[in-house]
Design an enzyme around this catalytic site. Structure first.
Site, mmCIF file in Angstrom:
data_model
loop_
_atom_site.group_PDB
_atom_site.id
_atom_site.type_symbol
_atom_site.label_atom_id
_atom_site.label_comp_id
_atom_site.label_asym_id
_atom_site.label_seq_id
_atom_site.Cartn_x
_atom_site.Cartn_y
_atom_site.Cartn_z
ATOM 1 C CB SER A 172 64.662 40.362 39.665
ATOM 2 O OG SER A 172 64.156 39.169 39.110
ATOM 3 C CG ASP A 179 70.332 35.218 39.936
ATOM 4 O OD1 ASP A 179 69.395 34.630 40.506
ATOM 5 O OD2 ASP A 179 70.168 36.176 39.160
ATOM 6 C CG HIS A 209 99.497 50.759 9.878
ATOM 7 N ND1 HIS A 209 100.128 49.551 9.658
ATOM 8 C CD2 HIS A 209 99.599 50.987 11.220
ATOM 9 C CE1 HIS A 209 100.598 49.074 10.803
ATOM 10 N NE2 HIS A 209 100.279 49.931 11.766
#
Length: 641
Positions: free
Chosen positions: A274, A368, A580
Site C-alpha cells: 500500500s 483491490d 533502415h
C-alpha cells in the site's frame, strides 16, 4: 516435539445410523462366528496436527482426524484471539472416508466458511466475531494460539465435541535476533538470522496505519535475510501525520542497513504494501543502493501527502471525495477517489520510476479496493524484424507513455520455431485476442507497431484480422518478401530475391538494396499485402536512405493500392539521410551489421546526424498517432522534417 503429531482425544459412544451399521457389517474387520458377529471396539476420535504443538506462522499445517465412523459427517472449527482478546473463527463441514479418516489435504470442505479442497482454509478463512477488525500481530515475541475442534454433525447446529487440539504459531523463528533501531532519526527493528552473516538486507514498510509492524520482517529473517521493519510516522518521536514526508529519512535507513556489519551489500532490497509499496517505489527512483523492490498493491503516484527529496517535490495526487460509493452493506468504497496520475496536473504526482536502477516485482490484487490501478490502457503489439527472438526495449518505452504494449516474438525464441519457414497469421491473431481480453487493455481495438519484416507482419495483420485500430510501419515493404504469408485459406506468395544482385560497397560491405525481384504489375502484384482490407489508419515511416530495401518506393506502391481501391491515402513521413533501423530517440546509428538472410554483414544506410534527428521526430509521430487513434491523451505532433 516439533516434528511429532499432536494427538488429543475425547472418548465417546457414537449413536450410529442404519447406514453406518450397514457399512460396518460389510467391512473386512467384521468377523462372524456361527450366528454371532463380533464388532471391534470403537476408537476415540483423534485430531492430528503436523507439525505439532508449535511452528512458525508461515508454515503450512496438516490437519487430519482419525477414529471416526465411516462417512461420518463432522464440522471442524478453528478459533484464535488476537492480542486485544478479539475472537476470530472459521468452520467447515466435512465427511470422513470409508475408513473413518479425514485428511484435509485430500478431503474437500462441503461448505461453511469455505468450500472445496483447502488444506489451510481454517486459517485463511478466519473472520472476526465483531465486524471491521483486522488481524494484526504487534508483539512478535509471543505466538498466536489456534484452537481446532471437531464437532459431530453439520450446521445449523453441530453436535457435541469429539476432539480438539491446539497449535501455537510463532512470528519469531527459532534463533532469530531482534534488535530495536534508534539510530539518528531512524526508528525501527532489525531482525537477523541465527547463523553467522553477513546477510542480504531488506527494508520492510507497511501502509497508512503508521506505527511499527514487525511480523513480516521477523518471518523473513527466518529465511536468511537481515530485515529492518521501518516506521515512518505515528511512532515514538516521529511525526504524527504523513502530510509531509522527506526521502532523506528513508535514505538514512538504507545507509544504516548498508553500514551494518551483518548486512551484505552492495545494495538492499525493499518490501512494501500500500503506502509502503508506493514509498518503496519512490526510494528506488530517487535513492542509491537499491538492488530490488517488491511492491504489493502500491500506487504509481504519490498519495496522501507531499514527498520531498533535496530540491525536488512530488505533490499528492488529487482526491475527489464525491467519488466515494456506498456498498450494499453500508461500507464506503474508495477505489475511484484518486484522480488519474496520467492526466492533467496530477501527472506531477507520478513517481519517476524511469530513474530507478533496481529490479521491480509488482504484486497486484486485481480486486483491490484501496485504490484503482491506472488503466485500462490503449494496447499495442510491437514486432521486430528478421533477427527473431524477443526484443522488449521499444515496448517498455511505449509503456512509459501510457500504452499497454506486448513485445511479441514469433520465431527463434523459447519453444517457438527455430526458423521462419512461413508466416501464419493465426499465431498473431492469438496474440491480438490475448491483448483484447486482458483486463488492463482498453478496447475495442489495438495498435500495431513493426519495423522491417515486423512492419509487413503488422500490415498483414491489419489487412486480415479484426480489431486493429491503427498500424505503424517503420521501413516496411507492404510485400510478402521471402516467405509466404498465410491466413486460413488465403496465401500471399513471396516476391523472392536474386542474390546475384548483391553489390559490394566501397567499404567492402554488402549492399542488398536491390536483391528483391522486380514488382511486376506494380501495386497489383500478387505478392502485395491487400492493405485495402485494413480497417484502421496506417502510418508509414520511411528512411529515404534505407539500404535493406527501397522503402520509399514500396510506401508509394502501398499508397497507390489503397487509392486504387477507393481508400484514403496513408500518412507517409519520409526522412532524408535516414537508414533502415529507425529506433527510439538517441539510439546511435547502426550503419552495418549481420543480416540473417544472406548471413553477411550488410549496410543499412543513414547519415548519423540526419538519422538521429529522424528518430526523435519519428518517435513523437508514433506516440501522437497512437494517442489519436487508440484514445490516448497526448497532443498531436507535427513532423519537423
Amino acid at each position: 516435539m516439533a516434528s511429532s503429531p499432536a494427538v488429543l482425544r475425547a472418548s465417546r459412544l457414537y449413536p450410529w445410523s442404519l447406514k453406518s451399521w450397514a457399512q460396518l457389517l460389510r467391512s473386512p474387520q467384521m468377523k462372524q462366528v456361527g450366528r454371532i458377529i463380533r464388532v471391534p471396539a470403537r476408537m476415540a476420535a483423534t485430531l492430528i496436527l503436523e507439525p505439532a504443538g508449535r511452528c512458525c506462522w508461515d508454515e503450512p499445517v496438516r490437519i487430519a482426524v482419525r477414529g471416526l465412523a465411516p462417512e461420518q459427517p463432522v464440522t471442524l472449527r478453528a478459533s484464535l484471539r488476537d492480542e486485544k482478546g478479539a475472537l476470530f473463527q472459521a468452520h467447515a463441514r466435512y465427511r470422513a472416508d470409508a475408513h473413518g479418516e479425514l485428511d484435509l489435504e485430500r478431503a474437500p470442505a462441503l461448505g461453511g466458511s469455505f468450500a472445496g479442497l483447502e488444506p489451510m482454509g481454517l486459517l485463511w478463512a478466519l473472520e472476526p466475531e465483531k465486524p471491521l477488525l483486522r488481524l494484526v500481530k504487534r508483539d512478535v515475541r509471543t505466538p498466536l494460539a489456534v484452537e481446532l475442534e471437531v464437532l459431530e454433525g453439520h450446521d445449523p447446529e453441530p453436535g457435541r465435541l469429539l476432539c480438539r487440539a491446539r497449535q501455537e504459531r510463532d512470528f519469531l523463528p527459532p534463533g532469530v535476533r531482534r534488535e530495536p533501531v534508534r539510530a539518528g532519526r531512524v526508528r525501527g527493528t532489525l531482525f537477523l538470522p541465527p547463523e553467522p552473516g553477513p546477510f542480504p538486507g531488506i527494508v520492510d514498510m507497511f501502509g497508512t496505519g503508521g506505527g511499527l509492524l514487525e511480523y513480516r520482517a521477523s518471518l523473513l529473517a527466518g529465511k536468511g535475510f537481515a530485515v529492518m521493519a521501518l516506521a515512518y510516522y505515528n511512532y515514538e518521536d516521529l511525526p504524527k501525520t504523513m502530510d509531509v514526508l522527506h526521502l532523506e529519512y528513508f535514505e538514512e535507513a538504507v545507509n544504516y542497513l548498508l553500514s551494518h556489519p551483518e548486512v551484505k551489500g552492495p545494495g538492499v532490497g525493499l518490501l512494501g504494501i500500500s503506502k509502503g509499496g508506493e514509498l518503496c517505489l519512490s526510494m528506488a527512483s530517487f535513492l542509491k543502493g537499491i538492488t530490488a523492490a517488491v511492491i504489493i498493491n502500491g500506487s504509481v503516484a504519490n498519495v496522501g501527502g507531499t514527498l520531498h527529496y533535496k530540491g525536488e517535490t512530488l505533490p499528492p495526487v488529487g482526491v475527489n471525495r464525491n467519488r466515494i460509493k456506498v456498498t450494499k452493506d453500508g461500507y464506503a468504497d474508495i477505489v475511484d477517489v484518486l484522480n488519474s496520475p496520467l492526466e492533467g496536473p496530477d501527472q506531477k504526482s507520478f513517481i519517476p520510476v524511469e530513474r530507478a536502477e533496481s529490479t521491480f516485482l509488482f504484486l497486484v490484487g486485481q480486486d483491490d479496493h484501496n485504490w484503482k490501478r491506472p488503466g485500462p490502457f490503449p494496447g499495442i503489439i510491437d514486432i521486430f524484424g528478421i533477427g527473431g527472438g524477443l526484443l522488449e526495449y521499444r515496448a517498455s518505452l511505449l509503456a512509459g507513455h501510457g500504452f499497454a504494449t506486448l513485445a511479441l516474438a514469433y520465431y527463434n525464441f523459447e519453444d517457438l520455431p527455430k526458423n521462419m519457414d512461413n508466416i501464419s497469421l493465426e499465431y498473431f491473431e492469438e496474440a491480438l485476442c490475448y491483448m483484447l481480453q486482458h483486463p488492463q487493455v482498453k478496447g475495442p481495438g489495438i495498435g500495431l507497431l513493426g519495423i522491417s519484416l515486423g512492419a509487413d507482419i503488422c500490415l498483414s495483420m491489419a489487412s486480415f484480422l479484426k480489431n486493429v485500430s491503427a498500424t505503424v510501419s517503420i521501413n516496411g515493404s507492404g510485400i510478402s518478401g521471402n516467405k509466404a504469408i498465410n491466413y486460413k485459406h488465403s496465401s500471399i506468395p513471396p516476391l523472392g530475391y536474386d542474390l546475384r544482385r548483391i553489390r559490394v560497397a566501397f567499404s567492402g560491405l554488402m549492399d542488398i538494396v536491390d536483391i528483391r525481384n522486380d514488382l511486376v504489375g506494380g501495386y497489383e502484384n500478387s505478392s502485395m499485402i491487400p492493405v485495402e482490407k485494413a480497417q484502421g489508419p496506417i502510418l508509414l515511416i520511411v528512411g529515404q536512405d534505407d539500404h535493406n530495401w527501397r522503402s520509399e518506393l514500396y510506401a508509394q506502391k502501398v499508397s497507390e493500392r489503397l487509392q486504387a481501391h477507393g481508400k484514403e491515402k496513408p500518412h507517409i513521413i519520409c526522412y532524408p539521410g535516414t537508414g533502415h533501423y529507425i529506433e527510439p530517440p538517441y539510439f546511435p546509428l547502426c550503419p552495418a551489421s549481420l543480416h540473417k538472410l544472406v548471413n553477411k554483414h550488410v549496410i543499412w544506410g543513414g547519415e548519423p546526424r540526419a538519422h538521429s534527428k529522424a528518430q526523435v521526430d519519428a518517435w513523437k509521430q508514433i506516440l501522437a498517432f497512437f494517442c489519436k487513434h487508440l484514445g490516448g491523451t497526448q497532443k498531436t505532433a507535427f513532423p519537423k522534417l
